[in-house]
Design a protein around this motif. Structure first.
Motif, PDB file in Angstrom:
ATOM      1  N   LEU A 127      18.794  -5.953  63.783  1.00 50.52           N
ATOM      2  CA  LEU A 127      18.504  -5.098  64.932  1.00 50.52           C
ATOM      3  C   LEU A 127      17.012  -4.836  65.067  1.00 50.52           C
ATOM      4  N   GLN A 128      16.317  -4.755  63.940  1.00 58.30           N
ATOM      5  CA  GLN A 128      14.884  -4.474  63.959  1.00 58.30           C
ATOM      6  C   GLN A 128      14.061  -5.595  64.575  1.00 58.30           C
ATOM      7  N   ALA A 167      15.326  -8.805  66.047  1.00 57.78           N
ATOM      8  CA  ALA A 167      15.920  -9.776  66.975  1.00 57.78           C
ATOM      9  C   ALA A 167      15.156  -9.853  68.293  1.00 57.78           C
ATOM     10  N   LYS A 168      14.890  -8.709  68.890  1.00 53.09           N
ATOM     11  CA  LYS A 168      14.209  -8.699  70.193  1.00 53.09           C
ATOM     12  C   LYS A 168      12.817  -9.306  70.088  1.00 53.09           C
ATOM     13  N   LYS A 169      12.158  -9.094  68.965  1.00 57.50           N
ATOM     14  CA  LYS A 169      10.789  -9.589  68.782  1.00 57.50           C
ATOM     15  C   LYS A 169      10.742 -11.118  68.719  1.00 57.50           C
ATOM     16  N   GLY A 226      13.203 -12.977  70.270  1.00 62.80           N
ATOM     17  CA  GLY A 226      13.950 -13.473  71.408  1.00 62.80           C
ATOM     18  C   GLY A 226      15.377 -13.885  71.103  1.00 62.80           C
ATOM     19  N   MET A 227      16.025 -13.179  70.193  1.00 58.65           N
ATOM     20  CA  MET A 227      17.402 -13.501  69.838  1.00 58.65           C
ATOM     21  C   MET A 227      18.297 -12.284  70.030  1.00 58.65           C
ATOM     22  N   ASN A 228      19.601 -12.548  70.173  1.00 59.71           N
ATOM     23  CA  ASN A 228      20.600 -11.492  70.183  1.00 59.71           C
ATOM     24  C   ASN A 228      20.777 -10.980  68.751  1.00 59.71           C
ATOM     25  N   PRO A 229      20.825  -9.650  68.532  1.00 59.45           N
ATOM     26  CA  PRO A 229      20.927  -9.119  67.171  1.00 59.45           C
ATOM     27  C   PRO A 229      22.134  -9.654  66.389  1.00 59.45           C
TER      28      PRO A 229
END
Length: 550
Positions: free
Chosen positions: A51-52, A54-56, A58-61
């Protein structure tokens, strides 16, 4: 595998997963946080690392979490790794990996829990520092216990620690103490702002008995005789009380030394030279507001005498010049203003303000039958360290003072802390250690040896809970050191004792009568021995004894 080991494994695994997909592994935190789930059915440990980051990248958590779970599951130390919710990672360790914690504890023994995180720190730890005008009161007693425990925790984290007592033998309070002794010797009433209590009468009588001629002296000559011998006797009592409490100091620094050696004058001249002292209204002022203080402070008063802060400035300079790169002051509840004042003085002298830390301790009250205990007759106005020790003993007194954060005021229930029951925290922990020692004696009598060869047999829920609790000890000690909170060690010891008692109630450690000892018995005996070791290590950091029999 301790939580720290698992954190490292997750970090290295996540690095490999990201790099294999040409993604930036630099987004990973330096240390992956792993926690024990509230519900043990979810696993031994959990982390939100997916969760920490994934967004950084570019992926789904959940997608990243699944990649991490698959990679971790390939490691022999991991029994199961699976995704939960929006991307949490739940992990269950293999029995052999958990068992290594037990083997490591037995191998490291007293060193388990120690680290080198502060190997570069030369710490001056100043605490108690009560004026030699009366016995140690409860506030000073709290610092005597907490300060000594903090020193032990810092040393266990690699720091070189010097325990220092600032001996305040320069100022009005010593004058008032002296006048009180003279009045007592002459049979006169205690002077205004003087000190009462039986101890004043006792010291005055001791002085006269040892040197009757002191009563023939007059004026300042007589006062000086009472001052010198009175301070000496009072401080001897303070040192004796502290020693019997398990608290000793490496350095006793005399405030007078700062004035007699010219250290105060030297500090003042340095501040004048670097422009941080200015003259106004006949006094010399420190530009302390330039360094975060709420107001500028008078250093040299209009009558030419040094203000109290002058000694503080010279003292912190003295500490840093002695080579200390961390100076911790442990002060009473009425000293909040000292935090910014001391840091500002340090910076004004040209040193790093972060060299100085100030910890503030709140008040302590004694309670019996729900009512506050009244003052000590011998001390006159306060309850003393000696009073507390007489009431509940050294171990209980130290533990009671340490187990709560110093940020909060503390009520000590004398009936509770003197009881031999599981409601008494120190008794509960010490009983756990004594019970473990009893198990070791029984094992020896039965000829059962502990073994680390079959620790993979420790698969019972209570065994796993106990092993994981043992594995948390190094992290607890590190947190206690970095946060300056030795109470964490006490609370951990209680948690460990409780976890052990639950294990003991659920798992047969030794063979029953006429039963043959098995590999499982030997493995459980090893687990018990590791628990005994960690309880002893924790109590040692608190300066509390680990009895073998109770």
């Amino acid at each position: 595998m301790t939580p720290a080991d698992l954190s490292h494994l997750i970090h290295s695994t996540a690095t490999e997963v990201l790099q294999s997909r040409d993604l930036d592994a630099a987004v990973l935190p330096q240390q992956v946080v792993v926690e024990r789930p509230r519900n043990p059915e979810h696993g031994d440990y959990a982390t939100n690392i997916a969760l920490q980051v994934a967004k950084k990248v570019g992926m789904n958590p959940r997608e990243l979490g699944q990649l991490l779970a698959d990679a971790l599951s390939n490691d022999e130390a991991i029994e199961v790794a699976e995704i939960a919710g929006p991307g949490f990672l739940n992990i269950r360790l293999a029995a052999d990996a958990q068992g290594k914690i037990v083997a490591n504890i037995l191998a490291e023994a007293a060193a388990f829990g120690r680290s080198e995180i502060y190997a570069d720190r030369n710490v001056n730890l100043e605490f108690v520092s009560a004026n030699p005008t009366g016995p140690i009161h409860l506030g000073g007693t709290r610092w005597a216990a907490v300060g000594d425990a903090l020193g032990r925790v810092l040393e266990a984290s690699g720091a070189a620690v010097t325990r220092e007592y600032y001996f305040n033998d320069h100022g009005k309070q010593i004058d008032n103490f002296t006048d009180s002794l003279v009045a007592a010797a002459k049979g006169e009433p205690t002077p205004e702002n003087g000190y009462g209590g039986d101890y004043i009468q006792e010291i005055a009588a001791d002085i006269v008995k040892a040197a009757p001629e002191v009563m023939e002296l007059e004026g300042e000559e007589q006062r000086e005789a009472f001052r010198a011998r009175g301070v000496e006797l009072m401080f001897a009592h303070i040192k004796k009380s502290l020693h019997e409490f398990g608290t000793d100091f490496d350095v006793y620094f005399h405030e007078n030394e700062l004035f007699e050696t010219g250290a105060v004058e030297k500090a003042v001249e340095k501040l004048k030279a670097n422009g941080n002292l200015y003259f106004e209204d006949g006094a010399w002022w420190l530009k302390s507001t330039d360094y975060g203080d709420d107001k500028d402070r008078v250093v040299i008063k209009s009558d030419g005498d040094a203000a109290y802060i002058a000694g503080d400035i010279a003292y912190v300079a003295n500490k840093i010049e002695r080579g200390f790169n961390l100076c911790i002051y442990m002060l009473g509840a009425d000293h909040h203003g000292y935090i910014n004042r001391l840091r500002a003085a340090t910076a004004a002298m040209g040193y790093d303000a972060d060299t100085v830390e100030v910890l503030i301790g709140q008040m302590v009250n004694l309670v019996r039958d729900g009512q506050a205990v009244k003052m000590s007759k011998r001390a006159g106005t306060v309850i003393t360290l000696d009073d507390l020790v007489e009431a509940i003993g050294v171990d209980a007194a130290r533990y009671a003072m340490i187990r709560s954060s110093v940020d909060s005021s503390l009520d000590i229930d004398l009936e509770l802390w003197s009881s031999q029951s599981s409601d008494n925290p120190v008794y509960y922990v010490q009983y756990g250690h004594a019970r473990l020692c009893s198990i070791a004696r029984k094992a020896e009598a039965l000829g059962v040896d502990l073994s680390t060869d079959n620790l993979g047999l420790l698969t019972h829920e209570r065994e796993g809970e106990l092993i994981r609790t043992l594995g948390e000890f190094p992290a607890v000690v590190k947190a206690a050191a970095t946060l300056r909170e030795p109470h964490r060690v006490a609370r951990y010891a209680e948690q460990l004792a409780g976890t052990f008692h639950r294990f003991y109630d659920s798992c047969q450690i030794l063979p029953k009568q006429d039963e043959q000892a098995s590999d499982l018995h030997s493995a459980r005996l090893a687990l018990a021995a590791a628990t005994r070791q960690v309880l002893a290590n924790a109590l040692g950091l608190l300066g509390v004894s680990a009895p073998e029999r109770m």
